[in-house]
Design a protein around this motif. Structure first.
Motif, PDB file in Angstrom:
ATOM      1  N   ILE A  28       0.854  -1.189   0.000  1.00 26.85           N
ATOM      2  CA  ILE A  28       0.000   0.000   0.000  1.00 26.85           C
ATOM      3  C   ILE A  28       0.886   1.233   0.000  1.00 26.85           C
ATOM      4  N   GLN A  29       0.791   2.008  -1.059  1.00 28.89           N
ATOM      5  CA  GLN A  29       1.589   3.239  -1.207  1.00 28.89           C
ATOM      6  C   GLN A  29       0.840   4.391  -0.552  1.00 28.89           C
ATOM      7  N   MET A  30       1.493   5.023   0.410  1.00 34.42           N
ATOM      8  CA  MET A  30       0.917   6.163   1.107  1.00 34.42           C
ATOM      9  C   MET A  30       1.445   7.458   0.474  1.00 34.42           C
ATOM     10  N   ASP A  31       0.857   8.579   0.848  1.00 36.68           N
ATOM     11  CA  ASP A  31       1.275   9.854   0.245  1.00 36.68           C
ATOM     12  C   ASP A  31       2.466  10.504   0.945  1.00 36.68           C
ATOM     13  N   SER A  32       2.902   9.939   2.077  1.00 35.60           N
ATOM     14  CA  SER A  32       4.061  10.503   2.782  1.00 35.60           C
ATOM     15  C   SER A  32       4.617   9.463   3.743  1.00 35.60           C
TER      16      SER A  32
ATOM     17  N   ALA B  77       2.376   9.242   6.779  1.00 41.01           N
ATOM     18  CA  ALA B  77       1.228   8.377   6.532  1.00 41.01           C
ATOM     19  C   ALA B  77       1.644   6.908   6.618  1.00 41.01           C
ATOM     20  N   LYS B  78       2.832   6.594   6.135  1.00 37.68           N
ATOM     21  CA  LYS B  78       3.342   5.221   6.228  1.00 37.68           C
ATOM     22  C   LYS B  78       3.448   4.811   7.691  1.00 37.68           C
ATOM     23  N   SER B  79       3.992   5.688   8.517  1.00 35.81           N
ATOM     24  CA  SER B  79       4.135   5.399   9.944  1.00 35.81           C
ATOM     25  C   SER B  79       2.772   5.144  10.587  1.00 35.81           C
ATOM     26  N   GLU B  80       1.792   5.961  10.251  1.00 32.89           N
ATOM     27  CA  GLU B  80       0.444   5.766  10.794  1.00 32.89           C
ATOM     28  C   GLU B  80      -0.141   4.444  10.313  1.00 32.89           C
TER      29      GLU B  80
ATOM     30  N   GLN C 197      -5.558   9.491   9.400  1.00 31.21           N
ATOM     31  CA  GLN C 197      -5.626  10.872   9.867  1.00 31.21           C
ATOM     32  C   GLN C 197      -4.433  11.703   9.396  1.00 31.21           C
ATOM     33  N   ASP C 198      -3.240  11.089   9.261  1.00 33.31           N
ATOM     34  CA  ASP C 198      -2.031  11.839   8.919  1.00 33.31           C
ATOM     35  C   ASP C 198      -1.628  11.727   7.453  1.00 33.31           C
ATOM     36  N   GLY C 199      -2.475  11.230   6.628  1.00 31.76           N
ATOM     37  CA  GLY C 199      -2.144  11.075   5.218  1.00 31.76           C
ATOM     38  C   GLY C 199      -3.213  10.236   4.539  1.00 31.76           C
ATOM     39  N   LYS C 200      -2.874   9.779   3.343  1.00 30.84           N
ATOM     40  CA  LYS C 200      -3.850   8.979   2.611  1.00 30.84           C
ATOM     41  C   LYS C 200      -3.150   7.962   1.728  1.00 30.84           C
ATOM     42  N   VAL C 201      -3.936   6.996   1.291  1.00 28.90           N
ATOM     43  CA  VAL C 201      -3.451   5.957   0.387  1.00 28.90           C
ATOM     44  C   VAL C 201      -3.408   6.531  -1.021  1.00 28.90           C
ATOM     45  N   GLU C 202      -2.268   6.379  -1.671  1.00 26.42           N
ATOM     46  CA  GLU C 202      -2.130   6.793  -3.064  1.00 26.42           C
ATOM     47  C   GLU C 202      -2.502   5.645  -4.001  1.00 26.42           C
ATOM     48  N   GLN C 203      -2.043   4.441  -3.667  1.00 26.84           N
ATOM     49  CA  GLN C 203      -2.229   3.298  -4.565  1.00 26.84           C
ATOM     50  C   GLN C 203      -2.166   2.008  -3.748  1.00 26.84           C
TER      51      GLN C 203
END
Length: 140
Positions: free
Chosen positions: A69-73, A76-79, A125-131
């Motif tokens: 799961i690719q996150m936007d930052s 976000a990965k840490s969360e 809450q701290d980012g979003k899923v890109e892909q």
């Protein structure tokens, strides 16, 4: 009449130059609106691996599947890493509603990835899923 034409021509040229300068300034400071695709290293740095999950589908058959799961930052990965139990729950919940026919073709897998992206983004809450990428897939 000749003087009126000269004034109109000078005014028109002046307005055109001002508009052109304004356009250049706007494009320079806001960019051209295109988002640069992330490099492979950037994708890996902001991605979370979901190890293989084995679960039943709606008709009693089962699936083994894993995701990246690719996150936007990186935040976000840490969360997402902290929410791994929630993410696995979402995946199992979505898979349990599906039948083998739902995975047919490219569109079936795309629908699953889209649903997972939407559901996971609801808890972030701290980012979003890109892909969402399917990294292994066995359907029995």
């Amino acid at each position: 009449m000749s003087k009126l034409w000269k004034v109109m021509l000078i005014t028109l040229v002046t307005i055109t130059l001002i508009a052109l300068v304004a356009l250049v300034v706007i494009l320079k400071f806001t960019g051209n609106g295109e988002k640069k695709a992330p490099t492979a290293d950037e994708i890996v740095a902001s991605s979370v691996d979901v190890p293989e999950i084995t679960t039943n589908l709606a008709d009693g058959s089962f699936i083994k599947i894993s995701f990246k799961i690719q996150m936007d930052s990186e935040d976000a990965k840490s969360e997402a890493e902290k929410r791994d139990f929630q993410i696995k729950d979402i995946i199992i919940e979505q898979l349990s509603q599906m039948k083998p026919a739902d995975f047919n073709g490219e569109q079936g897998k795309m629908n699953l990835k889209t649903r997972l992206k939407e559901k996971i983004n609801q808890i972030m809450q701290d980012g979003k899923v890109e892909q969402v990428y399917i990294t292994s897939f066995i359907l029995q």
